[in-house]
Design a protein around this motif. Structure first.
Motif, PDB file in Angstrom:
ATOM      1  N   LYS A 188       0.820  -1.218   0.000  1.00 10.68           N
ATOM      2  CA  LYS A 188       0.000   0.000   0.000  1.00 10.68           C
ATOM      3  C   LYS A 188       0.849   1.261   0.000  1.00 10.68           C
ATOM      4  CE  LYS A 188      -3.833  -2.325   2.368  1.00 10.68           C
ATOM      5  NZ  LYS A 188      -3.151  -3.661   2.387  1.00 10.68           N
ATOM      6  N   ARG A 189       2.002   1.221   0.648  1.00  6.01           N
ATOM      7  CA  ARG A 189       2.881   2.392   0.657  1.00  6.01           C
ATOM      8  C   ARG A 189       3.409   2.675  -0.737  1.00  6.01           C
ATOM      9  NH1 ARG A 189       8.058   3.504   0.721  1.00  6.01           N
ATOM     10  NH2 ARG A 189       8.654   1.301   0.800  1.00  6.01           N
ATOM     11  N   GLN A 190       3.791   1.634  -1.457  1.00  8.21           N
ATOM     12  CA  GLN A 190       4.255   1.811  -2.833  1.00  8.21           C
ATOM     13  C   GLN A 190       3.142   2.368  -3.715  1.00  8.21           C
ATOM     14  OE1 GLN A 190       6.160  -1.534  -4.686  1.00  8.21           O
ATOM     15  NE2 GLN A 190       7.382  -2.014  -2.889  1.00  8.21           N
ATOM     16  N   PHE A 191       1.937   1.832  -3.544  1.00  9.13           N
ATOM     17  CA  PHE A 191       0.808   2.298  -4.350  1.00  9.13           C
ATOM     18  C   PHE A 191       0.523   3.766  -4.060  1.00  9.13           C
ATOM     19  CE2 PHE A 191      -3.655   2.725  -5.558  1.00  9.13           C
ATOM     20  CZ  PHE A 191      -3.665   2.083  -6.795  1.00  9.13           C
ATOM     21  N   ALA A 192       0.608   4.144  -2.792  1.00  7.81           N
ATOM     22  CA  ALA A 192       0.403   5.543  -2.414  1.00  7.81           C
ATOM     23  C   ALA A 192       1.444   6.441  -3.057  1.00  7.81           C
ATOM     24  CB  ALA A 192       0.448   5.681  -0.888  1.00  7.81           C
TER      25      ALA A 192
END
Length: 217
Positions: free
Chosen positions: A21-25
């Motif tokens: 999720k951090r990468q997607f953000a």
């Protein structure tokens, strides 16, 4: 927000950042906490953000919002349509030059080739993400921005923002080509501009042109 939408949104996160999720953000210009809240059904993405996701990935927004027309790959993206772009373990200073760590690949992001071509004018596959450090390119680039660099554009025939390699490390600077030299410009006027000419050219190399920038909001 119903849980069915959250599950579909999580499928996007899985598809384009391996579930991170951090990468997607980071890739889509949102804070990690915002992505976590959407995935947990605690927040609703704005229409502007949904349009941004469509621009990046050409996802099926009707499927995402309603669940209609479900298929195994609802984004209409085959492996051939996606390009895995690495994020390098390196920072390009927007100040006076620095480099941290080796140029190892820390993460990879899947980008739609059609979007790269139609929106960014990028037709090759020599691409990489790097992080920006410093403030000399304000307001164009901010500290901690993640930029997409086209590594095939190493000859600045046209004015643009590039990553250059110097003796002090990597720098993000605006380059303007002249007949026998290149102006190296900081968008923040608090920083001096300088030139690459025949006397110092061997100590400076253009690594690539910045074609896209993402940041947390």
């Amino acid at each position: 927000m119903n849980t069915a939408f959250s599950r579909r949104f999580c499928e996007l996160v899985e598809q384009f950042s391996g579930g991170n999720k951090r990468q997607f953000a980071e890739l889509t210009g949102k804070s990690p906490s915002h992505i976590y809240r959407i995935c947990r059904g605690l927040s609703r993405p704005s229409m502007m953000y949904l349009e941004h996701l469509y621009g990046l990935f050409k996802i099926d927004l009707n499927w995402l919002l309603t669940g209609e027309q479900p298929i195994d790959k609802p984004y209409h993206n085959s492996d051939e349509q996606l390009l895995l772009v690495p994020k390098l373990d390196v920072e390009a200073s927007a100040g006076f030059g620095s480099i941290n760590g080796a140029e190892d690949v820390t993460e990879q992001f899947a980008l739609n080739k059609r979007w790269l071509s139609s929106q960014l004018g990028v037709h090759g596959e020599r691409l990489a993400f790097v992080s920006i450090r410093g403030d000399s390119m304000l307001p164009t680039l901010h500290h901690d921005d993640m930029v997409l660099v086209d590594l095939s554009q190493q000859h600045p025939a046209h004015e643009g923002v590039y990553i250059i390699q110097t003796n002090e490390g990597l720098m993000a600077k605006r380059l303007k080509k002249k007949t026998d030299l290149i102006d190296v410009i900081s968008d923040n006027t608090d920083y001096p501009s300088w030139q690459i000419n025949h006397e110092n050219a061997e100590h400076h190399a253009v690594a690539g042109r910045i074609v896209w920038c993402g940041r947390n909001i």
